[in-house]
Design an enzyme around this catalytic site. Structure first.
Site, short mmCIF file in Angstrom:
data_model
loop_
_atom_site.label_atom_id
_atom_site.label_comp_id
_atom_site.label_asym_id
_atom_site.label_seq_id
_atom_site.Cartn_x
_atom_site.Cartn_y
_atom_site.Cartn_z
N ASP A 338 40.86 5.10 55.00
CA ASP A 338 39.72 5.38 55.90
C ASP A 338 39.59 4.19 56.70
O ASP A 338 39.78 2.94 56.25
CB ASP A 338 38.39 6.01 55.22
CG ASP A 338 37.15 6.14 56.52
OD1 ASP A 338 37.51 6.72 57.52
OD2 ASP A 338 36.43 5.70 56.38
N ASP A 640 34.67 6.02 52.28
CA ASP A 640 33.05 5.68 51.88
C ASP A 640 32.32 6.89 52.44
O ASP A 640 30.98 6.91 51.86
CB ASP A 640 32.68 4.48 52.54
CG ASP A 640 32.73 4.62 54.23
OD1 ASP A 640 33.32 5.61 54.71
OD2 ASP A 640 32.48 3.70 54.80
N ASP A 644 35.75 11.92 53.18
CA ASP A 644 36.64 11.30 52.34
C ASP A 644 36.89 11.88 50.97
O ASP A 644 37.67 11.59 50.51
CB ASP A 644 36.57 9.78 52.29
CG ASP A 644 36.59 9.16 53.63
OD1 ASP A 644 37.37 9.59 54.57
OD2 ASP A 644 35.57 8.01 53.74
#
Length: 908
Positions: A338, A640, A644
């Site tokens: 990410d 985070d 995700d």
């Protein structure tokens, strides 16, 4: 696949954002007065409570029993049953003790099931403010149903998915779903094209938070039908991944099982037909073979080495939640990361200021108000106080701003307010300019409907209107622009060209302007703003990449690990960040809209050939991870946010951020970075490769001893003689001595050049042809030495217990010496690093104490059938061990010579 999934989810947010608010209300049979109580009750009975379903976990006893489901354990359990039937209760107790200890170790290491789902359920709002029967009510959020009218206020956690029907300066923090670091301004108009979650600005999602403003919306999805519920469902559907090590150990265990069964069957027939052995004696001999051939100490050895790797990684800020992850890190071939908060700071930072006379570059990262401004053309530092136009720009962005910059209790600088406004306040703080005498008279709050904010301030004995907002809106207002020489006609073409230049760098822009106001002015309004507006400049900002992430990505790429960015952010921003990070393929981004219409085969090609994926949804991230796994990659996924979590759980190694990561993400992950530092991943990969190397060394160390013990039993049965060792003595070697010595190999340091080699092939066996040859060579050497020694002692009339004690000591000593051979597989083993490996010498000392105990402690003599040995026999055992050491080192030289000659022949 996509269409089927959406059909299963029913009427979801995938369609509501494209409809007019009135049409949505009509379709849901609702209105401004909300639902009546009877209708709400009927819908509640039809849709169920507004909560996420819980999936029952396995009971504790079943989790414990599951750890006996191993082929090697089956062999030991069968041996325990047979010894019990035959009345050998001590043997039965010891074998069962070994089995139970291994199960307890695995049970202790198992992570608690489905905590990630509990974490998501904890993110739901507990209360909701609704309109029913035309009255405002505060109800339990679980009572919400589709069609309910919900009101939102600043700070509210949105209780369900809503189609907004009225908004007032509404801004929502959606990072948990979209990964975007900025708050999203909301509006009510229908969107006439297909867009991803992050661009559905007329919807508000369950679990996200109202940052500013107020709104009213109608519930379009509740419970498991919400986007958060969809993520919850994806998490529940993800099956646990088997790590490469566990798969290899399963194959090894099955191979040993089949080999043992075939050999035992042949020996049974051979012994009954040719030697006419009593069945009881034959069964005991075959049990000895099973116990000898099974490396029962191996699970404990692997657990010890992995646990040591966990502790080592924890000291480097990488917290491992699932033990096999340590080894899997060393096998990773792809890291899907990410962007926001992982590769970047998740703190908007102004990087440049564009004014009429040129630009300024701004130093410093994150919210720390430290950094200088320099002239973009010359690179020379500038003093903002000496630049009148720059000073006026700073006054505008500081005063026309609702955010505050302050230092938190932990010493970190924090922003109270919107990230974009906060970034402007940090810039103002970096300049050192102060405007304490400025007095706020009136203001127009920011609203997404008009995309600007304005304030009326008394400053320097005069009144001034400051305006900040979207550049295109302020362009339409501006009549002039301010330079160091004063005001001049506004050049729209110049500003648009400069904006395009900054946009290609992935920067977001906020403009500032001002206009003089009458000394007696006491209010401002929209109608009075146009006319006399002076454009001051543009602040270009971004969520900057972490400096340490740049170096870490270079290390990963050097190690043959490909890094891919999968983000919910815009393609231009993602590509710009990719370039700054030094990624090899940053020029071309695939968007979520493109992925949405790809088949699994097309998506597999895109996943393999591209490194930047933008505007992705949680489902896209999950599909990309699965596509990479389907092509044989060992995938790590970092993140985070809640968006995700499904991909983290699906990945071979899920990596969560420890500081800014949500609890849901941490619980779904295999590893948590305590410092949110991508560089910790590179260090963890290094440790993972070291651990795998040491595991391979340990297996190469343990299996020759098992082979030697098995050969002793097989040859004795073929010859029709007494079994050289009892099952208990064999268990002693396998559990006490092998586990002790393997502890020394676990401390071996990383070999040179480890991070310059490519990741190992995931499906490749841990035992290659050379390893099998080495196991066979050493096993035959040790077994042959033991038979020679047994024949020598029998010829001199020694008793059975004494001979077995000498053989036990010889086998253990040979195993100890061979441990030094295993330190380095292809080079000479004795070097300076072995003196820095304290574990090597601690294991040796512990082994010495254990052997002294089994030889000289009377209670141990009685249990294990041993006798005290004269010192001379310790010397004989050591000489045999040294002979094995020399032969193995000569074999290494021969193999190197052979491979070097083959390499030269290939070059020729």
């Amino acid at each position: 696949m996509q269409g089927h999934d959406k059909q299963q989810r029913g009427e979801t947010t995938a369609t509501w954002y494209r409809q007019d608010a009135g049409a949505v209300l009509e379709q849901l049979q609702s209105g401004e007065r909300g639902l009546n109580d009877a209708d709400a009750l009927a819908r509640y009975e039809r849709h169920g409570p507004n909560r996420l379903p819980e999936r029952a976990g396995r009971p504790v006893w079943l989790k414990f029993i599951a750890h006996f489901n191993d082929v090697l354990i089956y062999i030991l359990l069968a041996a325990a049953v047979l010894t019990g039937v035959m009345g050998h209760w001590v043997d039965t107790a010891v074998i069962l003790g070994v089995v139970v200890i291994n199960a307890l170790i695995g049970f202790y290491q198992e992570s608690s099931a489905e905590k990630s789902l509990q974490g998501i359920r904890g993110m739901l709002s507990s209360r909701a403010y609704v309109i029913r029967n035309g009255e405002k009510r505060d109800i339990d959020a679980e009572e919400l149903v589709p069609g309910d009218i919900v009101t939102l206020r600043p700070g509210d956690k949105i209780p369900a998915d809503l189609r907004l029907i009225e908004v007032h300066n509404l801004r929502v923090e959606e990072a948990i779903l979209t990964g975007e670091s900025t708050v999203v301004a909301k509006q009510v108009d229908a969107i006439d094209r297909e867009v991803m979650i992050g661009d559905r600005t007329n919807l508000a999602y369950s679990g996200t938070t109202v940052s500013a403003g107020t709104a009213t919306g109608v519930v379009i999805a509740s419970g498991e039908q919400t986007e958060l519920g969809h993520i919850n469902g994806m998490l529940a559907a993800v099956e646990p991944q088997q790590t490469p090590l566990l798969l290899q150990m399963q194959r090894l265990g099955k191979g040993i099982l089949y080999l043992i069964l075939v050999v035992m069957a042949l020996l049974f027939v051979f012994s009954v037909v040719l030697h006419d052995l009593p069945i009881g004696e034959l069964l005991l001999a075959l049990i000895s073979l099973a116990v000898a051939a099974v490396p029962e100490g191996l699970p404990a050895i692997i657990s010890i080495i992995l646990s040591m790797g966990v502790r080592s990684m924890a000291r480097k800020n990488a917290i491992i939640r699932k033990l096999p992850t340590v080894e899997t890190l060393g096998a990773m071939t792809v890291i899907c990361s990410d962007k926001t908060g992982t590769l970047t700071m998740n703190e908007m930072t102004v990087k440049a200021v564009l004014q009429s006379d040129g630009g300024y570059l701004v130093e410093g990262e994150s919210y720390d108000p430290v950094g200088t401004l320099s002239d973009e053309a010359t690179g020379q530092p500038v003093q903002p106080a000496s630049r009148s136009a720059l000073k006026q720009f700073i006054a505008a962005i500081h005063l026309c701003n609702d955010a505050q910059l302050r230092r938190g209790d932990d010493g970190r600088w924090q922003i109270v307010g919107a990230p974009t406004a906060g970034a402007l306040q940090v810039l103002a703080a970096k300049t050192g300019l102060r405007f304490e005498d400025a007095e706020l008279i009136d203001k127009i709050p920011f609203d997404s409907a008009y995309k600007y904010q304005a304030t009326l301030h008394r400053i320097d004995q005069g009144n001034t209107v400051f305006i900040t907002g979207a550049p295109d809106v302020l362009f339409a207002m501006a009549e002039s622009e301010l330079g160091e020489g004063g005001a001049q006609p506004f050049r729209r073409a110049f500003w648009e060209a400069e904006m395009a230049r900054y946009a290609r760098l992935g920067l977001r822009m906020v403009a500032a302007a001002c206009k003089p106001a009458a000394d007696d002015a006491h209010r401002i309004d929209h109608a009075g703003l146009p006319g006399g507006v002076v454009f001051l400049g543009i602040a270009a900002m971004m969520d900057p990449p972490r400096p340490e992430a740049i170096e870490a990505i270079a290390v990963c790429q050097q190690a043959g690990i490909r890094v891919k960015v999968i983000t919910g952010d815009h393609p231009e921003t993602a590509m710009a960040i990719g370039k700054m990070l030094g990624m090899r393929d940053w020029q071309d981004a695939i968007t979520g809209a493109q992925l949405e219409h790809m088949s699994d085969a097309e998506l597999g090609k895109a996943a393999a050939n591209h490194d930047i994926f933008a505007r992705t949804s949680p489902e896209h991230k999950l599909r990309l991870v699965r596509a990479l796994q389907a092509s044989g990659e060992v995938v790590g996924m970092t993140g985070d946010g809640v968006n995700d979590a499904p991909a983290l759980k699906q990945a071979d190694v899920g990596i969560a951020m420890g500081i800014k990561g949500t609890e849901v993400t941490k619980e779904a992950a295999d590893m948590v970075l305590a410092d949110d530092n991508f560089a910790s991943i590179a260090r963890a990969v290094t440790e993972g490769r070291r651990v795998y190397d040491n595991l391979k060394k340990t297996i190469l160390f343990a299996l020759p001893t098992n082979l030697a013990q098995g050969l002793l039993v097989v040859i004795a049965l073929l010859a029709g003689t007494t079994i050289p060792l009892t099952p208990l003595q064999i268990l002693w070697m396998n559990m006490a001595t092998s586990t002790t010595l393997a502890f020394g190999l676990a401390f071996e340091p990383a070999e040179a050049g480890m991070m310059q080699r490519k990741p190992r092939v995931p499906g490749k066996s841990i035992l290659d042809l050379h390893a099998l040859w080495r196991i066979g060579l050493v096993g035959v050497l040790i077994a042959g030495s033991a038979f020679w020694l047994e024949a020598y002692l029998l010829g001199r009339g020694y008793g059975e217990d004494f001979i077995r004690t000498v053989l036990l000591q010889t086998l253990v000593t040979a195993q100890w010496v061979y441990m030094f051979n295993c330190r380095i597989q292809d080079r000479f083993s004795l070097n300076a690093t072995m003196f820095r490996n304290a574990g090597l010498w601690l294991a040796s000392a512990t082994l010495l104490l254990l052997q002294l105990a089994i030889c000289y402690v009377p209670a141990m003599n009685r249990i294990f059938g041993t006798e005290p040995l004269p010192l001379a026999y310790w010397g004989i055992a050591l000489m045999i061990g040294l002979a094995v050491f020399v032969v193995v080192e000569l074999e290494k030289c021969a193999v190197r010579w052979f491979l070097r000659g083959r390499g030269k022949a290939a070059e020729a």
